[in-house]
Structures are given as structure tokens and as C-alpha cells.
Design a protein around this motif. Structure first.
Motif, short mmCIF file in Angstrom:
data_model
loop_
_atom_site.label_atom_id
_atom_site.label_comp_id
_atom_site.label_asym_id
_atom_site.label_seq_id
_atom_site.Cartn_x
_atom_site.Cartn_y
_atom_site.Cartn_z
N THR A 1 0.85 -1.19 0.00
CA THR A 1 0.00 0.00 0.00
C THR A 1 0.88 1.24 0.00
O THR A 1 2.10 1.17 0.22
CB THR A 1 -0.89 0.02 1.24
OG1 THR A 1 -0.06 0.14 2.41
CG2 THR A 1 -1.72 -1.26 1.33
N ALA A 2 0.27 2.39 -0.25
CA ALA A 2 1.03 3.64 -0.26
C ALA A 2 1.70 3.89 1.08
O ALA A 2 2.84 4.35 1.15
CB ALA A 2 0.10 4.80 -0.63
N GLU A 3 1.00 3.56 2.16
CA GLU A 3 1.58 3.76 3.49
C GLU A 3 2.75 2.82 3.75
O GLU A 3 3.76 3.20 4.33
CB GLU A 3 0.50 3.56 4.56
CG GLU A 3 0.98 3.90 5.96
CD GLU A 3 -0.14 3.92 6.99
OE1 GLU A 3 0.18 3.89 8.18
OE2 GLU A 3 -1.32 3.98 6.57
N GLN B 1 4.72 1.53 1.40
CA GLN B 1 5.83 2.02 0.59
C GLN B 1 6.55 3.16 1.29
O GLN B 1 7.79 3.22 1.30
CB GLN B 1 5.31 2.47 -0.78
CG GLN B 1 4.81 1.35 -1.66
CD GLN B 1 4.24 1.86 -2.96
OE1 GLN B 1 4.63 2.93 -3.44
NE2 GLN B 1 3.31 1.12 -3.54
N ARG B 2 5.78 4.06 1.85
CA ARG B 2 6.38 5.18 2.56
C ARG B 2 7.18 4.71 3.77
O ARG B 2 8.26 5.23 4.07
CB ARG B 2 5.29 6.17 3.00
CG ARG B 2 5.85 7.44 3.63
CD ARG B 2 4.75 8.43 3.96
NE ARG B 2 5.30 9.67 4.46
CZ ARG B 2 5.76 10.66 3.69
NH1 ARG B 2 5.69 10.54 2.37
NH2 ARG B 2 6.27 11.76 4.22
N GLY C 1 8.76 7.06 -7.13
CA GLY C 1 7.43 7.31 -7.67
C GLY C 1 7.34 7.04 -9.15
O GLY C 1 8.24 7.42 -9.91
N GLU D 1 4.03 5.28 -12.16
CA GLU D 1 2.60 5.05 -12.30
C GLU D 1 2.06 4.01 -11.33
O GLU D 1 0.86 3.94 -11.08
CB GLU D 1 2.28 4.62 -13.74
CG GLU D 1 2.86 3.28 -14.16
CD GLU D 1 4.33 3.40 -14.58
OE1 GLU D 1 4.91 2.36 -14.96
OE2 GLU D 1 4.87 4.52 -14.53
N ARG D 2 2.96 3.20 -10.73
CA ARG D 2 2.51 2.15 -9.82
C ARG D 2 2.87 2.42 -8.36
O ARG D 2 2.37 1.74 -7.47
CB ARG D 2 3.11 0.80 -10.23
CG ARG D 2 2.81 0.39 -11.67
CD ARG D 2 3.47 -0.93 -12.00
NE ARG D 2 2.97 -2.00 -11.17
CZ ARG D 2 3.50 -3.24 -11.13
NH1 ARG D 2 4.56 -3.51 -11.87
NH2 ARG D 2 2.98 -4.17 -10.36
N GLU D 3 3.76 3.38 -8.13
CA GLU D 3 4.24 3.62 -6.77
C GLU D 3 4.03 5.07 -6.38
O GLU D 3 4.07 5.98 -7.22
CB GLU D 3 5.73 3.25 -6.68
CG GLU D 3 5.98 1.78 -6.94
CD GLU D 3 7.47 1.44 -7.00
OE1 GLU D 3 7.78 0.31 -7.39
OE2 GLU D 3 8.30 2.30 -6.67
N GLU D 4 3.84 5.28 -5.10
CA GLU D 4 3.56 6.61 -4.58
C GLU D 4 4.75 7.55 -4.76
O GLU D 4 5.91 7.13 -4.67
CB GLU D 4 3.22 6.52 -3.09
CG GLU D 4 2.85 7.86 -2.45
CD GLU D 4 2.79 7.77 -0.93
OE1 GLU D 4 2.16 8.64 -0.32
OE2 GLU D 4 3.39 6.84 -0.38
N ILE D 5 4.46 8.82 -5.02
CA ILE D 5 5.51 9.83 -5.13
C ILE D 5 6.06 10.10 -3.73
O ILE D 5 5.32 10.32 -2.79
CB ILE D 5 4.97 11.13 -5.74
CG1 ILE D 5 4.41 10.88 -7.14
CG2 ILE D 5 6.05 12.20 -5.78
CD1 ILE D 5 5.46 10.42 -8.13
N PHE D 6 7.40 10.08 -3.62
CA PHE D 6 8.05 10.30 -2.33
C PHE D 6 9.31 11.10 -2.58
O PHE D 6 10.07 10.82 -3.51
CB PHE D 6 8.40 8.97 -1.66
CG PHE D 6 9.15 9.09 -0.36
CD1 PHE D 6 8.47 9.15 0.85
CD2 PHE D 6 10.54 9.13 -0.34
CE1 PHE D 6 9.15 9.25 2.05
CE2 PHE D 6 11.23 9.25 0.85
CZ PHE D 6 10.53 9.30 2.04
#
Length: 270
Positions: free
Chosen positions: A12-14, A16-17, A70, A72-77
Motif C-alpha cells: 500500500t502507499a503507506e 511504501q512510505r 514514484g 505510475e505504480r508507486e507513490e511519489i516520495f
């Protein structure tokens, strides 16, 4: 379980972060405690890739880390951390390296990694008494290694102990790096010269050289050469400049005391 965690879509985005924050924290601990630039970048990259983050990129300097990810599949960080040039604690570097190996074996979740990194960050260093004794023993051994006799080594032992008492209780908490190293070089030279004049030692040059060794930033100088050899010219140059500045300050302290004794004795005793 490990193969499932390596798929980017499964995080999830969280999560990944959390992985990126853990990689950033690992890099921070390594860089802060004297690790080479390539080791910091490699460790951060391995953590990200193990947990399935393929877009992570890290740019590491001697006093800062820049991390982005970041697609298209992963959150921008994106995150930047400033890390001042400080001392060396190789036990923490070794602990992060061991943690990296355990991560690659699939034993830890991102939350476990963050918890372990928090524990590594607060690992206690060597006690003050141990540092002072190590300084004395190291000074005596270097003095003997460079050609001094037993009397010179015993004098260097006492000088090394007094030097690190000054470093721990005066220089580190109250003085800047430049002033502290000038004072350390001056203190060692003054103590060794007095002991030499009182006939507690026979070779003043070996006594001073051995006693000064605890001040020499050997790890920083070596890492600077390795960074330059690996193509990290900016970081290597900064570390090299920092080490050379320490050398210059120590030499200035030694020269000041020699000049003082030369004036006081008219050049007869020294």
C-alpha cells in the motif's frame, strides 16, 4: 512470503512510505557514523528493492541524503536530510550492515526494520573511562612503534590519558572543531615537553607523535580516499578537506608550543 513482498503492487502507499523512511533512516545512521558513500547508497537501494520498490533513487553526499521515488505504480516520495560531519561509531555501522543481511533473508517486516533502526540509533558508545584508557594505551603503543623506548612510551601513556580527558570534558562539549584540535595539539606538546625536560622521556619527537595519534582522523581520511576512488568526488573532497583541516590545526597547536618554549629557553633546551 518473501516473493509476495517483492511485488510493488502488493504494498500500500503507506507501506511504501514506511519502507522508504526505513531506508532513509538506515542511510542516515550509516553516514552519520562514518560509513562510505557507496555503502550508504547500496544499503538504501537493497532495502527498497527487497520490499519491491523499484523506483527509489538516492543521492548521497558527505553531509546529506536526497531520496526520491514514484511512478505510475508507486507513490511519489521525496525527502532530504542534512547530516553534519561528525565522529565515527563503527559498531553502529556494523549493526546496520547486519540488519541489511537479515532483511535480504526475508526475516523482517518494514515495521520491524524501523524498530531495529531506532534501537541501533541509540546504541551506547564506549564509556568515557574506556576512551581515556584506550587513548593512553594507543599513544604508548604508537610511541614505541615509531621508535621510542619504554620511558618514552610511559610518558606518552600519561600524555594520551590527559589528552582525552581534555577532548571529552573540554573540547567536544565547549569548543569548535578548529579550536579544539589546536588546543589538543598544544596540550600534548606542552605535556610531552615538560616530561622530557624532567627526564621522564628521552626522545621528544616520538613522545609527541605517539601522543597525537588519538586526534588523527584516520577513518575519515581513508574513507575520503575510497570515496574519490569510487568516483564520489564531491563527498570525497569534503571529507578530505575536513581531515586535512584537522591535521593543520594539530600542527598549529604543536608549532605554537614549540615556539613558546623556544622563546622562553632561548633555544637552549629545545
Amino acid at each position: 512470503m518473501e516473493n509476495e513482498m517483492e511485488q510493488p503492487g502488493d504494498l500500500t502507499a503507506e507501506e511504501q512510505r514506511e519502507v522508504l523512511e526505513a531506508a532513509m533512516q538506515a542511510g542516515h545512521i550509516l553516514l552519520e557514523n562514518g560509513a562510505e558513500i557507496f555503502r550508504v547508497e547500496e544499503t538504501m537501494d537493497r532495502i527498497c528493492r527487497h520490499y519491491g520498490i523499484r523506483s527509489g533513487n538516492s543521492f548521497v553526499l558527505s553531509n546529506g541524503i536526497f531520496t526520491t521515488s514514484g511512478n505510475e505504480r508507486e507513490e511519489i516520495f521525496a525527502k532530504v536530510q542534512h547530516i553534519p560531519v561528525s565522529g565515527t561509531h563503527l559498531d553502529r555501522v556494523a549493526a546496520v550492515n547486519q540488519l541489511s543481511r537479515e532483511i535480504e533473508k526475508g526475516r523482517l517486516s518494514p515495521g520491524d526494520v524501523r524498530q531495529r533502526l531506532d534501537q541501533i540509533r541509540i546504541m551506547p558508545g564506549k564509556s568515557k573511562i574506556m576512551q581515556i584508557l584506550a587513548s593512553g594505551i594507543g599513544s604508548a603503543c604508537f610511541c614505541y612503534l615509531f621508535g621510542g623506548n619504554l620511558k618514552d612510551s610511559f610518558s606518552a601513556f600519561g600524555s594520551g590519558i590527559l589528552l582525552y580527558v581534555y577532548v571529552i570534558f573540554v573540547s567536544s562539549p565547549h569548543l569548535s572543531k578548529i579550536v579544539g584540535n589546536i588546543g589538543g595539539g598544544a596540550l600534548v606538546t606542552f605535556i610531552c615537553t615538560v616530561l622530557y625536560l624532567l627526564h621522564f622521556g628521552e626522545h621528544l619527537n616520538f613522545m609527541i607523535i605517539g601522543s597525537i595519534m588519538p586526534l588523527i582522523p584516520g577513518v575519515a581520511f581513508t574513507n575520503a580516499i575510497r570515496d574519490i576512488a569510487d568516483g564520489d568526488y564531491i563527498s570525497g573532497s569534503v571529507r578530505m578537506l575536513d581531515a586535512l583541516l584537522v591535521f593543520f590545526c594539530i600542527a598549529m597547536g604543536v608549532g605554537l608550543v614549540f615556539s613558546l618554549f623556544h622563546r622562553l629557553t632561548g633555544g637552549v633546551l629545545l
